[in-house]
Design a protein around this motif. Structure first.
Motif, PDB file in Angstrom:
ATOM      1  N   VAL A 268     -25.814  39.737 -40.124  1.00 10.80           N
ATOM      2  CA  VAL A 268     -26.273  38.531 -40.822  1.00 10.80           C
ATOM      3  C   VAL A 268     -25.129  37.520 -40.796  1.00 10.80           C
ATOM      4  O   VAL A 268     -24.083  37.736 -41.407  1.00 10.80           O
ATOM      5  N   ILE A 269     -25.353  36.411 -40.106  1.00  7.87           N
ATOM      6  CA  ILE A 269     -24.345  35.362 -39.939  1.00  7.87           C
ATOM      7  C   ILE A 269     -24.650  34.223 -40.913  1.00  7.87           C
ATOM      8  O   ILE A 269     -25.778  33.739 -40.979  1.00  7.87           O
ATOM      9  N   GLY A 270     -23.641  33.789 -41.655  1.00 11.31           N
ATOM     10  CA  GLY A 270     -23.828  32.681 -42.591  1.00 11.31           C
ATOM     11  C   GLY A 270     -23.397  31.347 -42.008  1.00 11.31           C
ATOM     12  O   GLY A 270     -22.473  31.279 -41.204  1.00 11.31           O
ATOM     13  N   LEU A 271     -24.086  30.276 -42.415  1.00 10.44           N
ATOM     14  CA  LEU A 271     -23.710  28.915 -42.034  1.00 10.44           C
ATOM     15  C   LEU A 271     -23.864  27.995 -43.238  1.00 10.44           C
ATOM     16  O   LEU A 271     -24.804  28.150 -44.032  1.00 10.44           O
ATOM     17  N   THR A 272     -22.968  27.029 -43.367  1.00 11.57           N
ATOM     18  CA  THR A 272     -22.964  26.079 -44.475  1.00 11.57           C
ATOM     19  C   THR A 272     -22.921  24.673 -43.919  1.00 11.57           C
ATOM     20  O   THR A 272     -22.173  24.398 -42.975  1.00 11.57           O
ATOM     21  N   THR A 273     -23.726  23.769 -44.494  1.00 13.52           N
ATOM     22  CA  THR A 273     -23.761  22.406 -43.972  1.00 13.52           C
ATOM     23  C   THR A 273     -22.369  21.766 -43.987  1.00 13.52           C
ATOM     24  O   THR A 273     -21.662  21.796 -45.009  1.00 13.52           O
ATOM     25  N   PRO A 274     -21.955  21.179 -42.864  1.00 16.45           N
ATOM     26  CA  PRO A 274     -20.656  20.497 -42.829  1.00 16.45           C
ATOM     27  C   PRO A 274     -20.603  19.303 -43.781  1.00 16.45           C
ATOM     28  O   PRO A 274     -19.513  18.834 -44.131  1.00 16.45           O
ATOM     29  N   ASP A 275     -21.766  18.799 -44.197  1.00 15.93           N
ATOM     30  CA  ASP A 275     -21.804  17.688 -45.145  1.00 15.93           C
ATOM     31  C   ASP A 275     -21.243  18.071 -46.504  1.00 15.93           C
ATOM     32  O   ASP A 275     -21.065  17.202 -47.376  1.00 15.93           O
ATOM     33  N   THR A 276     -20.965  19.363 -46.707  1.00 18.97           N
ATOM     34  CA  THR A 276     -20.429  19.816 -48.001  1.00 18.97           C
ATOM     35  C   THR A 276     -19.186  19.034 -48.400  1.00 18.97           C
ATOM     36  O   THR A 276     -18.973  18.747 -49.576  1.00 18.97           O
ATOM     37  N   LYS A 277     -18.388  18.662 -47.431  1.00 24.05           N
ATOM     38  CA  LYS A 277     -17.164  17.909 -47.746  1.00 24.05           C
ATOM     39  C   LYS A 277     -17.485  16.560 -48.361  1.00 24.05           C
ATOM     40  O   LYS A 277     -16.658  15.984 -49.081  1.00 24.05           O
ATOM     41  N   GLU A 278     -18.694  16.051 -48.120  1.00 23.25           N
ATOM     42  CA  GLU A 278     -19.102  14.760 -48.670  1.00 23.25           C
ATOM     43  C   GLU A 278     -20.002  14.910 -49.888  1.00 23.25           C
ATOM     44  O   GLU A 278     -19.970  14.067 -50.790  1.00 23.25           O
ATOM     45  N   ILE A 279     -20.822  15.945 -49.929  1.00 22.77           N
ATOM     46  CA  ILE A 279     -21.852  16.026 -50.976  1.00 22.77           C
ATOM     47  C   ILE A 279     -21.513  17.048 -52.058  1.00 22.77           C
ATOM     48  O   ILE A 279     -22.324  17.303 -52.946  1.00 22.77           O
ATOM     49  N   ALA A 280     -20.323  17.640 -51.993  1.00 20.71           N
ATOM     50  CA  ALA A 280     -19.858  18.542 -53.048  1.00 20.71           C
ATOM     51  C   ALA A 280     -18.370  18.270 -53.271  1.00 20.71           C
ATOM     52  O   ALA A 280     -17.858  17.229 -52.864  1.00 20.71           O
ATOM     53  N   ASN A 281     -17.685  19.206 -53.894  1.00 19.31           N
ATOM     54  CA  ASN A 281     -16.274  19.000 -54.235  1.00 19.31           C
ATOM     55  C   ASN A 281     -15.423  20.195 -53.802  1.00 19.31           C
ATOM     56  O   ASN A 281     -14.796  20.857 -54.634  1.00 19.31           O
ATOM     57  N   PRO A 282     -15.380  20.467 -52.500  1.00 17.06           N
ATOM     58  CA  PRO A 282     -14.599  21.622 -52.043  1.00 17.06           C
ATOM     59  C   PRO A 282     -13.099  21.409 -52.114  1.00 17.06           C
ATOM     60  O   PRO A 282     -12.342  22.378 -52.087  1.00 17.06           O
ATOM     61  N   GLY A 283     -12.667  20.155 -52.177  1.00 22.29           N
ATOM     62  CA  GLY A 283     -11.237  19.870 -52.209  1.00 22.29           C
ATOM     63  C   GLY A 283     -10.640  19.799 -50.814  1.00 22.29           C
ATOM     64  O   GLY A 283     -11.283  20.153 -49.821  1.00 22.29           O
TER      65      GLY A 283
ATOM     66  N   THR B 188     -16.807 -11.434 -55.663  1.00 18.76           N
ATOM     67  CA  THR B 188     -16.454 -10.144 -56.253  1.00 18.76           C
ATOM     68  C   THR B 188     -17.395  -9.846 -57.416  1.00 18.76           C
ATOM     69  O   THR B 188     -17.647 -10.711 -58.259  1.00 18.76           O
ATOM     70  N   TYR B 189     -17.903  -8.613 -57.437  1.00 19.63           N
ATOM     71  CA  TYR B 189     -18.833  -8.181 -58.474  1.00 19.63           C
ATOM     72  C   TYR B 189     -18.270  -6.949 -59.165  1.00 19.63           C
ATOM     73  O   TYR B 189     -17.621  -6.107 -58.527  1.00 19.63           O
ATOM     74  N   ARG B 190     -18.535  -6.818 -60.435  1.00 19.05           N
ATOM     75  CA  ARG B 190     -18.111  -5.614 -61.163  1.00 19.05           C
ATOM     76  C   ARG B 190     -19.264  -4.614 -61.145  1.00 19.05           C
ATOM     77  O   ARG B 190     -20.373  -4.916 -61.597  1.00 19.05           O
ATOM     78  N   VAL B 191     -18.982  -3.430 -60.656  1.00 14.86           N
ATOM     79  CA  VAL B 191     -20.010  -2.431 -60.355  1.00 14.86           C
ATOM     80  C   VAL B 191     -19.672  -1.124 -61.066  1.00 14.86           C
ATOM     81  O   VAL B 191     -18.493  -0.769 -61.188  1.00 14.86           O
ATOM     82  N   VAL B 192     -20.696  -0.405 -61.516  1.00 13.07           N
ATOM     83  CA  VAL B 192     -20.494   0.931 -62.064  1.00 13.07           C
ATOM     84  C   VAL B 192     -21.215   1.935 -61.179  1.00 13.07           C
ATOM     85  O   VAL B 192     -22.373   1.728 -60.790  1.00 13.07           O
ATOM     86  N   VAL B 193     -20.514   3.001 -60.835  1.00 13.25           N
ATOM     87  CA  VAL B 193     -21.054   4.084 -60.002  1.00 13.25           C
ATOM     88  C   VAL B 193     -20.603   5.401 -60.622  1.00 13.25           C
ATOM     89  O   VAL B 193     -19.808   5.417 -61.557  1.00 13.25           O
ATOM     90  N   ASN B 194     -21.103   6.513 -60.117  1.00 11.36           N
ATOM     91  CA  ASN B 194     -20.556   7.792 -60.583  1.00 11.36           C
ATOM     92  C   ASN B 194     -19.319   8.153 -59.762  1.00 11.36           C
ATOM     93  O   ASN B 194     -19.117   7.646 -58.657  1.00 11.36           O
ATOM     94  N   ASN B 195     -18.476   9.018 -60.309  1.00  7.52           N
ATOM     95  CA  ASN B 195     -17.204   9.324 -59.650  1.00  7.52           C
ATOM     96  C   ASN B 195     -17.400  10.041 -58.322  1.00  7.52           C
ATOM     97  O   ASN B 195     -16.527   9.989 -57.451  1.00  7.52           O
ATOM     98  N   PHE B 196     -18.542  10.680 -58.152  1.00  6.41           N
ATOM     99  CA  PHE B 196     -18.787  11.397 -56.898  1.00  6.41           C
ATOM    100  C   PHE B 196     -18.840  10.422 -55.722  1.00  6.41           C
ATOM    101  O   PHE B 196     -18.134  10.598 -54.731  1.00  6.41           O
ATOM    102  N   ILE B 197     -19.665   9.372 -55.827  1.00  8.12           N
ATOM    103  CA  ILE B 197     -19.724   8.431 -54.707  1.00  8.12           C
ATOM    104  C   ILE B 197     -18.511   7.503 -54.716  1.00  8.12           C
ATOM    105  O   ILE B 197     -18.095   7.024 -53.660  1.00  8.12           O
ATOM    106  N   ALA B 198     -17.910   7.259 -55.890  1.00  6.70           N
ATOM    107  CA  ALA B 198     -16.685   6.447 -55.932  1.00  6.70           C
ATOM    108  C   ALA B 198     -15.574   7.094 -55.123  1.00  6.70           C
ATOM    109  O   ALA B 198     -14.734   6.402 -54.539  1.00  6.70           O
ATOM    110  N   ASN B 199     -15.575   8.426 -55.069  1.00 10.76           N
ATOM    111  CA  ASN B 199     -14.551   9.167 -54.322  1.00 10.76           C
ATOM    112  C   ASN B 199     -14.950   9.458 -52.887  1.00 10.76           C
ATOM    113  O   ASN B 199     -14.317  10.260 -52.211  1.00 10.76           O
ATOM    114  N   GLY B 200     -16.022   8.806 -52.416  1.00  8.03           N
ATOM    115  CA  GLY B 200     -16.412   8.941 -51.015  1.00  8.03           C
ATOM    116  C   GLY B 200     -17.504   9.935 -50.747  1.00  8.03           C
ATOM    117  O   GLY B 200     -17.868  10.149 -49.582  1.00  8.03           O
ATOM    118  N   GLY B 201     -18.047  10.575 -51.801  1.00  2.96           N
ATOM    119  CA  GLY B 201     -19.137  11.527 -51.601  1.00  2.96           C
ATOM    120  C   GLY B 201     -20.361  10.873 -51.010  1.00  2.96           C
ATOM    121  O   GLY B 201     -20.575   9.662 -51.156  1.00  2.96           O
TER     122      GLY B 201
END
Length: 552
Positions: free
Chosen positions: A168-183, A473-486
């Motif tokens: 049984v071979i496992g695979l994980t989406t490479p997008d994890t680096k963008e859509i989660a917080n692996p560090g 220039t506009y003042r914007v509020v986002v969540n920290n996940f997408i603010a950090n490039g997620g």
């Protein structure tokens, strides 16, 4: 002798699996029993099926089914294709350890790493893995620079089933680096190259019955199946895809179960997935010859209704014990919804949602003292709907389960435009980067290529909507996940203007806003316009049935 690639009629729920197969000389029949994207849904969820509200799924029902299959199925192998983490207050409370308890009880053998397993970083994932009595696999996750995860999972597992060795071979989406917080210490390699390498290693060890346990998504699994040689079964997850045939008009499967494609050698490859939240269990019976070639198969995605399996009494009692610490919090009412607030992924990841409007309005309200004008929320961060009626704390944490904080930042108009372009760039894939908005409205044209789809952006002012000024220039509020490039929001990560993480929890901020409103009657306001949408893609917005409140 069975004919090669014979398709046998499914009838798996009522008769012993494998009874329809005669055993060809040297052949081996294996029953793959699989789930994916359970997302801490230990309790049943409520679906409307043939017009009737029905409890579906839940670990107590799954335990009962698995117990029955161990007695009836032909060489059962119990698998999970990842994303056990995140989704309900059980995860907030136990960080996957409650799920792990029930996975032990159900006797899962192998689990793939999903992207959400990395949501809290390597430490909590290591805590989950250290106590796991099942194998955890991913061939394309590189933790050579992350000592906390080293030795806790492997590229593949070799398990003995019915006297045969199965790889049984496992695979994980490479997008994890963008859509989660692996560090920064966890890397994600090419899934195809990693899988092919693992296949060759298994074959060199004399293991020729091979299953790929994938958390890449249905579309990527189909692509992988057309490239990979040496493995003819892919058990998938990540895209929450429903496959199969069902009598209920409310269900819309994306394809057959199994979906069959040809690999480069012209051989059949079976691709399966089991929807989400344990609402379905996949049952795929395959027969291999002595060389590991696929001889025959049959399968079904079993909808986990009370008719499919009763709940196991002792598992249900154990769940009650886990529920005690979260029960009071889940039941606390904070506001009243006068309409269904729609957070279904097919809506929040593709078009305007009344729940998305409400969440982003709440972000602006919470940060109003900072002078915010615009709020952006990735649709993938909205994980559930809120049905008409009382809104509880527990339900809010299901909607916004990630523990994100609100970040206030200054952006140029051209940076806002780039963020919107990123949001619609993967519309066809129902990607989580799609943006729900407040303080502006925008239109995008699907006949145009990704990167140049946004055709109109207007900002809300006291005098009405005016065109976005690319140099202003506009003042914007986002969540920290997408603010950090997620989710691919590099433009937000690299923005050079004012930026401050408020420390306000997105879920708690939303609750504060709901408490202020007391009663909610949000609707659609034309904030997002989809142009040239492919025929048949647009859902009937109010046809989405919102699952009921999770109870204990």
């Amino acid at each position: 002798m069975l004919k090669r690639r014979e398709v046998l009629k499914a009838g798996l729920a009522l008769t012993p699996l494998g009874a329809a197969f005669g055993r060809a000389q040297g052949s081996f029949t294996l029953t793959l029993v699989h789930t994916n994207d359970t997302h801490a849904h230990l309790e049943p969820v409520e679906l409307t099926l043939s017009g009737k509200k029905t409890p579906v799924g839940g670990v107590a029902r799954r335990v009962a089914l698995f117990d029955r299959l161990r007695a009836q199925a032909k060489n059962p192998l119990f698998l999970d294709a990842g994303d056990v983490f995140q989704g309900t207050l059980y995860f907030n409370q136990y960080r996957g350890l409650a799920d792990r308890y029930f996975m032990h009880r159900a006797l899962y053998r192998v689990m793939a790493l999903g992207n959400h397993e990395f949501d809290l970083g390597p430490g909590p994932l290591a805590d989950f893995l250290k106590g796991a009595r099942f194998k955890v696999v991913s061939a394309n996750v590189d933790v050579s620079r992350e000592p906390r995860l080293q030795g806790l999972f492997a590229p593949y597992a070799v398990v003995v089933v019915g006297g045969e060795r199965v790889g049984v071979i496992g695979l994980t989406t490479p997008d994890t680096k963008e859509i989660a917080n692996p560090g920064p210490t966890v890397a994600f390699l090419d899934p195809y190259e990693s899988a092919q390498k693992a296949v060759y290693e298994l074959l060199a060890k004399g293991v020729n019955k091979i299953v790929v346990l994938s958390h890449l998504g249905y579309g990527e699994d189909l692509k992988l199946a057309r490239r990979l040689v040496g493995a003819q079964v892919i058990v998938g997850g990540h895209s929450h895809t429903l496959l199969g045939s069902f009598p209920h008009k409310e269900l819309s499967p994306a394809g057959p179960y199994p979906t069959v494609v040809k690999n480069p050698e012209g051989k059949d490859v079976l691709v399966v997935q089991a929807w989400e939240w344990g609402k379905v269990v996949g049952l795929l019976e395959v027969t291999f010859d002595a060389k590991g070639e696929l001889l025959a198969y049959k399968g079904e995605a079993l909808l986990m209704t009370p008719e499919a399996a009763p709940e196991d009494f002792f598992a249900k009692e154990a769940l009650l014990a886990y529920a005690q610490p979260v029960m009071a919090l889940m039941q606390q009412v904070i506001a009243e919804a006068r309409v269904d607030l729609v957070g279904e992924r097919a809506v929040v990841r593709r078009r305007e949602s009344n729940l998305g409007n409400l969440i982003t309005d709440g972000m602006l309200w919470k940060t109003r003292n900072a002078g915010t004008q615009i709020a952006l929320q990735n649709g993938g961060g909205i994980r559930a709907s809120i049905p008409k009626g009382p809104i509880t704390v527990g339900k809010v944490y299901e909607v916004l389960p990630f523990g994100n904080t609100l970040v206030v930042m200054d952006l140029k108009g051209k940076e806002i435009l780039a963020a919107l372009e990123n949001g619609v760039s993967q519309w066809e894939n129902t990607a989580g980067r799609f943006l729900q908005v407040s303080g502006l409205r925008y239109a995008f044209d699907l006949s145009r290529p990704a990167g140049s789809r946004v055709v109109r952006v207007e900002v809300k002012t006291e005098k009405g909507y005016v065109p976005l000024d690319l140099e202003a220039t506009y003042r914007v509020v986002v969540n920290n996940f997408i603010a950090n490039g997620g989710d691919g929001f590099t433009v937000l990560k690299e923005a050079q203007g004012y930026r401050v993480d408020t420390g306000f929890s997105d879920a708690e901020s939303f609750m504060d806003y709901l408490k202020e409103l007391k009663a909610v009657e949000a609707g659609l306001e034309g904030r997002i316009e989809v142009l040239n949408e492919p025929k048949g893609e647009r859902p009937a917005y109010f046809a989405y049935r919102v699952p009921g409140l999770v109870g204990v």
